[in-house]
Write a protein that holds these residues in place. Structure first.
Motif, short mmCIF file in Angstrom:
data_model
loop_
_atom_site.label_atom_id
_atom_site.label_comp_id
_atom_site.label_asym_id
_atom_site.label_seq_id
_atom_site.Cartn_x
_atom_site.Cartn_y
_atom_site.Cartn_z
N ARG B 10 0.82 -1.23 0.00
CA ARG B 10 0.00 0.00 0.00
C ARG B 10 0.85 1.27 0.00
O ARG B 10 0.43 2.30 -0.52
N LYS B 11 2.04 1.19 0.60
CA LYS B 11 2.89 2.39 0.70
C LYS B 11 3.33 2.88 -0.68
O LYS B 11 3.74 4.02 -0.83
N ASN B 12 3.27 2.00 -1.68
CA ASN B 12 3.73 2.38 -3.03
C ASN B 12 2.67 3.12 -3.84
O ASN B 12 2.95 3.56 -4.96
N LEU B 13 1.48 3.27 -3.29
CA LEU B 13 0.42 3.98 -4.03
C LEU B 13 0.81 5.45 -4.27
O LEU B 13 0.47 6.01 -5.31
N THR B 14 1.52 6.05 -3.33
CA THR B 14 1.95 7.44 -3.49
C THR B 14 2.83 7.60 -4.73
O THR B 14 2.67 8.54 -5.50
N ILE B 38 -6.35 9.98 -11.89
CA ILE B 38 -5.35 9.43 -10.97
C ILE B 38 -6.04 8.55 -9.92
O ILE B 38 -5.57 7.46 -9.60
N MET B 39 -7.17 9.03 -9.43
CA MET B 39 -7.89 8.28 -8.40
C MET B 39 -8.40 6.95 -8.94
O MET B 39 -8.31 5.92 -8.25
N ALA B 40 -8.94 6.96 -10.16
CA ALA B 40 -9.46 5.71 -10.74
C ALA B 40 -8.34 4.67 -10.85
O ALA B 40 -8.54 3.49 -10.50
N VAL B 41 -7.17 5.10 -11.28
CA VAL B 41 -6.04 4.16 -11.41
C VAL B 41 -5.55 3.72 -10.02
O VAL B 41 -5.23 2.55 -9.80
N ASP B 42 -5.54 4.65 -9.10
CA ASP B 42 -5.17 4.35 -7.71
C ASP B 42 -6.09 3.26 -7.13
O ASP B 42 -5.64 2.34 -6.43
N GLU B 43 -7.38 3.34 -7.48
CA GLU B 43 -8.34 2.35 -7.00
C GLU B 43 -8.04 0.96 -7.59
O GLU B 43 -8.08 -0.05 -6.88
N VAL B 44 -7.74 0.93 -8.89
CA VAL B 44 -7.41 -0.36 -9.52
C VAL B 44 -6.14 -0.93 -8.88
O VAL B 44 -6.07 -2.14 -8.58
N CYS B 45 -5.15 -0.07 -8.68
CA CYS B 45 -3.88 -0.55 -8.10
C CYS B 45 -4.06 -1.03 -6.66
O CYS B 45 -3.51 -2.07 -6.28
N SER B 46 -4.83 -0.29 -5.87
CA SER B 46 -5.00 -0.73 -4.48
C SER B 46 -5.81 -2.03 -4.41
O SER B 46 -5.50 -2.90 -3.60
N ASN B 47 -6.80 -2.19 -5.32
CA ASN B 47 -7.53 -3.46 -5.37
C ASN B 47 -6.59 -4.61 -5.73
O ASN B 47 -6.67 -5.70 -5.15
N ALA B 48 -5.72 -4.37 -6.72
CA ALA B 48 -4.77 -5.41 -7.14
C ALA B 48 -3.83 -5.76 -5.98
O ALA B 48 -3.56 -6.94 -5.71
N MET B 49 -3.34 -4.74 -5.29
CA MET B 49 -2.41 -4.98 -4.18
C MET B 49 -3.07 -5.76 -3.04
O MET B 49 -2.51 -6.73 -2.54
N ILE B 50 -4.27 -5.29 -2.65
CA ILE B 50 -4.91 -5.83 -1.44
C ILE B 50 -5.65 -7.13 -1.72
O ILE B 50 -5.46 -8.12 -1.01
N HIS B 51 -6.50 -7.13 -2.75
CA HIS B 51 -7.38 -8.29 -2.97
C HIS B 51 -6.74 -9.39 -3.82
O HIS B 51 -6.89 -10.56 -3.52
N ALA B 52 -6.03 -8.99 -4.88
CA ALA B 52 -5.45 -10.02 -5.76
C ALA B 52 -4.12 -10.55 -5.23
O ALA B 52 -3.76 -11.70 -5.44
N ASN B 53 -3.38 -9.69 -4.51
CA ASN B 53 -2.02 -10.08 -4.09
C ASN B 53 -1.79 -10.04 -2.58
O ASN B 53 -0.68 -10.29 -2.12
N GLN B 54 -2.81 -9.69 -1.81
CA GLN B 54 -2.69 -9.65 -0.34
C GLN B 54 -1.46 -8.86 0.13
O GLN B 54 -0.80 -9.24 1.11
#
Lengths: 117, 137
Positions: B10-14, B38-54
């Motif tokens: 999550r720290k890499n979202l910045t 930027i926010m839409a892409v941030d949402e896709v990335c955070s979903n990928a980080m948290i849900h797809a890759n834990q």
């Protein structure tokens, strides 16, 4: 993100400084939970230094909103920049959350909420 | 095409938002519209980080390209597949009445971007999003 809590007589002011995203939302959620444990149910959210908010940030406020309302409290936001306010507007949260432009307006509303308790 | 490779933390979202800001500044002059993308892409990335890759430190790649009339952004990871066609986007009113922390991300992505698609290619998940560029914005 830097957080600052200022305890007033009947409410607390939470200052958000930085970016409220999926990482920092965990920190904000923890702080709000700690305030709830102290029975602080009326919160003035200072957004003057809030640069960014994501859905995770919005989710923190949505998740606590009803609990605060049930305790006759609530969130009052002020000082949002256009980018942050726009994100609230896209999902319609500006219609159900109390959002004021200035700190004075925010304090006036929060004091009204406190008096109605 | 511009690429940014980072890791599922999550720290890499910045840093991802910084990469996007850098490449969008000349294309989208309105800061509010730029922030939406930027926010839409941030949402896709955070979903990928948290849900797809834990948040396991797996690689996450963001690809950015533009033509004269649109931008295309891809987010690529090697985590668990996301069944986009079977995903029912929740209603905003239900998220609010159920006091949910999650669920708004996909709503925002769909509202902001013109097209969004998720594909599985071998071991990779690819989310491809596009947004038309409007002169004056």
């Amino acid at each position: 993100m830097n957080l600052k809590i200022t305890e007033e007589k009947n409410y607390s002011e939470l200052t958000l400084d930085g970016e409220l995203d999926a990482a920092s939302s965990l920190q904000v959620d923890t702080v709000i939970n700690e305030l709830l444990k102290k029975k602080v149910f009326t919160l003035l959210i200072n957004c003057q230094k809030l640069e960014y908010i994501s859905s995770a940030g919005l989710g923190v406020f949505i998740s606590h909103r009803e609990h605060l309302k049930n305790q006759k409290g609530g969130f009052v936001f002020f000082g949002m920049n256009e980018k942050v306010k726009n994100i609230f507007e896209i999902v319609g949260l500006d219609k159900i959350m109390s959002i004021k432009s200035t700190r004075d307006e925010g304090v006036t509303l929060i004091e009204t909420i406190v008096k109605q308790k | 095409m511009k690429k940014f490779i980072t890791f599922c933390d999550r720290k890499n979202l910045t840093c991802i938002r910084g990469f996007l800001e850098k490449h969008l500044t000349d294309l989208v002059s309105n800061p509010v519209l730029r922030n939406q993308i930027i926010m839409a892409v941030d949402e896709v990335c955070s979903n990928a980080m948290i849900h797809a890759n834990q948040c396991n430190g797996n690689e996450l790649e963001i690809r950015f390209q533009n033509s004269s009339d649109k931008i295309i952004i891809e987010v690529i990871d090697k985590g668990r597949a996301f069944n986009f066609s079977g995903y029912k986007t929740p209603e905003i009113k239900n998220i609010i009445t159920e006091n949910r922390k999650n669920g708004l991300g996909m709503i925002l992505i769909k509202k902001i971007m013109d097209t969004v698609e998720f594909k599985r290619r071998g071991e990779r998940n690819i989310c491809r999003m596009s947004k038309k560029l409007v002169i004056g914005n």
